[in-house]
Design an enzyme around this catalytic site. Structure first.
Site, short mmCIF file in Angstrom:
data_model
loop_
_atom_site.label_atom_id
_atom_site.label_comp_id
_atom_site.label_asym_id
_atom_site.label_seq_id
_atom_site.Cartn_x
_atom_site.Cartn_y
_atom_site.Cartn_z
N ILE A 148 0.83 -1.20 0.00
CA ILE A 148 0.00 0.00 0.00
C ILE A 148 0.87 1.25 0.00
O ILE A 148 0.66 2.17 -0.80
CB ILE A 148 -0.95 0.00 1.20
CG1 ILE A 148 -1.91 -1.18 1.12
CG2 ILE A 148 -1.73 1.32 1.28
CD1 ILE A 148 -2.73 -1.41 2.38
N ASP A 167 11.05 3.31 5.78
CA ASP A 167 10.77 1.92 6.14
C ASP A 167 12.11 1.20 6.35
O ASP A 167 12.79 0.85 5.39
CB ASP A 167 9.98 1.21 5.04
CG ASP A 167 9.47 -0.15 5.47
OD1 ASP A 167 10.07 -0.75 6.38
OD2 ASP A 167 8.47 -0.62 4.89
N ARG A 231 -3.86 1.08 11.21
CA ARG A 231 -4.40 0.51 12.44
C ARG A 231 -4.71 1.64 13.42
O ARG A 231 -3.92 2.57 13.59
CB ARG A 231 -3.40 -0.46 13.09
CG ARG A 231 -3.28 -1.80 12.36
CD ARG A 231 -4.56 -2.62 12.49
NE ARG A 231 -4.50 -3.87 11.74
CZ ARG A 231 -4.94 -4.03 10.50
NH1 ARG A 231 -5.45 -3.01 9.85
NH2 ARG A 231 -4.87 -5.21 9.90
N ASP A 255 -9.45 5.68 9.22
CA ASP A 255 -10.41 4.65 8.84
C ASP A 255 -10.81 3.82 10.06
O ASP A 255 -11.49 2.80 9.91
CB ASP A 255 -9.78 3.74 7.77
CG ASP A 255 -10.81 3.17 6.80
OD1 ASP A 255 -11.92 3.70 6.74
OD2 ASP A 255 -10.49 2.18 6.11
N GLU A 260 -14.46 8.83 21.16
CA GLU A 260 -14.04 10.17 21.56
C GLU A 260 -13.70 11.07 20.37
O GLU A 260 -13.73 12.30 20.48
CB GLU A 260 -12.86 10.11 22.53
CG GLU A 260 -11.64 9.41 21.99
CD GLU A 260 -11.59 7.93 22.35
OE1 GLU A 260 -12.66 7.32 22.44
OE2 GLU A 260 -10.47 7.41 22.52
N HIS A 272 -14.03 2.22 8.35
CA HIS A 272 -13.17 1.13 7.88
C HIS A 272 -13.51 0.73 6.44
O HIS A 272 -13.80 -0.43 6.13
CB HIS A 272 -13.28 -0.08 8.80
CG HIS A 272 -12.10 -1.00 8.71
ND1 HIS A 272 -12.00 -2.17 9.41
CD2 HIS A 272 -10.95 -0.92 7.98
CE1 HIS A 272 -10.85 -2.78 9.14
NE2 HIS A 272 -10.19 -2.04 8.26
#
Length: 387
Positions: A148, A167, A231, A255, A260, A272
């Site tokens: 991605i 990365d 995440r 996503d 809150e 999501h």
């Protein structure tokens, strides 16, 4: 006949790849050889002893009890990259939404209902409150350069952004996929300090959970925009809300909504939707089915999250596949048992991953049930299959 249990609705495009003369599938299978799952939680599920593999039609495996599966020798697969384009497109949408204040503007326009001919005047008068910058020429930091992240990098380059990628674990294949225009960031610090937009594409691990917090936000540019389509627990929600309120964070797009965050200005929450395209569901199903078929019929492991990758072309008359603990002298012990039972090893592959190992033996000679029993009796052996 192989039995496949489906815990969710799986795309028929994928299921049609099963040979009906060899496989049967459905949600009512009692003693499956393998399980196909999307989002259904398996943590409270009693896994039958017959299960040899679980394939998640998607990337995340938080809904699967990995430790329990490993202890039982169950190979867990996922489908990395199958939904990458779908997520990439949503990330690009998130970039634009974070800049141009489109959600807030659309909500405001709805309040003009009933103004009649005065709507146009009201629009021209009120639109200035939703002014936002163009993304062209701005710096985008992409954290995580897997399937991605690499697609996001390349698309952002094409949109005229100045892209920095970070990365430390990037694979050679992933590096080849990147545009030459993507700049190599040597640290998170470099991303945080220099980028106008930051998008997260890393798994949730002890090292990454809460990586966006008060301390890291303090090192970023004022008015930075952050996107999280990876995440939810990569960010500390309270710290993000405080940063938005202070103006340090101009926008946060996620996503993974939390209670809150809902209704907070300049926080854009999506339900999501990353992989919610028919194309993505088809791609994931096709890949998951292919992984199960190759494992059940050939013992090969590709894209497992709990066992080593292991693929070998078939030779010999019979294939023996062994899941065992990663202990010294295991291969020699298994080889001795095989030879003592009258079989000759034509080819062999042994791979390990952490506490577990996987060995494929291609053998000739008479393979009897007693050989399987003898291999299972070796200390450290978890599961044995004869194919």
């Amino acid at each position: 006949m192989y039995q496949i249990q489906t815990l969710n609705k799986i795309s028929p495009i994928g299921l049609e790849n099963f040979d009906r003369s060899k496989y049967t599938w459905g949600d009512e299978i009692a003693n499956p050889d393998a399980i196909l799952v999307r989002s259904a939680s398996m943590h409270e599920m009693e896994l039958p002893a017959s299960v040899k593999a679980i394939a998640r039609a998607g990337a995340g495996v938080n809904n699967i009890p990995l430790d329990q599966c490993s202890e039982k020798g169950i190979v867990v697969f996922n489908t990395p990259g199958a939904n990458a384009n779908a997520v990439k497109e949503l990330v690009l949408l998130g970039l634009l939404l974070s800049s141009r204040r489109v959600p807030a503007a659309m909500d405001w326009v709805k309040t003009l209902k009933g103004a009649g001919a005065d709507v146009s005047k009201q629009v021209e008068k009120g639109k200035s409150q939703f002014v936002g910058p163009e993304i062209k020429g701005k710096k985008l930091g992409v954290i995580g350069l897997g399937a991605i992240g690499a697609l996001v990098c390349n698309a952002a380059v094409d949109l005229g952004m100045d892209v920095y990628g970070y990365d430390p674990y990037i694979s050679v294949d992933a590096a080849w996929r990147l545009s030459q225009s993507v700049k190599h960031a040597k640290s998170l610090k470099e991303i945080f300090e220099s980028c106008d937009y930051i998008t997260l594409h890393v798994p949730a691990t002890p090292e990454t959970k809460g990586m966006i917090n008060t301390e890291s936000l303090a090192t970023m540019k004022n008015g930075v925009r952050i996107l999280n389509f990876s995440r939810g627990d990569l960010v500390v929600s309270a710290d993000v809300i405080a940063a938005v309120a202070s103006g340090k964070l101009a926008a946060y797009v996620t996503d993974f909504p939390t209670d809150e965050m809902l209704g907070v200005d300049n926080i854009i929450s999506m339900p999501h939707l990353g992989a919610s395209t028919p194309e993505s569901e088809d791609n994931c199903a096709v890949m998951a089915v292919a992984e199960i078929i190759d494992f059940l019929e050939n013992g090969n492991i590709t894209n497992s999250v709990n066992m080593p990758a292991a693929s070998m072309a078939r030779s010999g008359e019979k294939r023996i596949c062994v899941v065992n603990r990663n202990m010294p002298k295991m291969v020699s012990a298994m080889s001795t048992v095989i030879s003592e039972n009258g079989c000759n090893i034509e080819n062999m592959l042994n791979k390990s991953r952490g506490d577990y190992a996987y060995t494929i033996f291609d053998v000739t000679g008479s393979v009897k049930d007693q050989l399987k029993t003898a291999l299972e009796s070796i200390e450290g052996v978890i599961d044995v299959r004869m194919i």
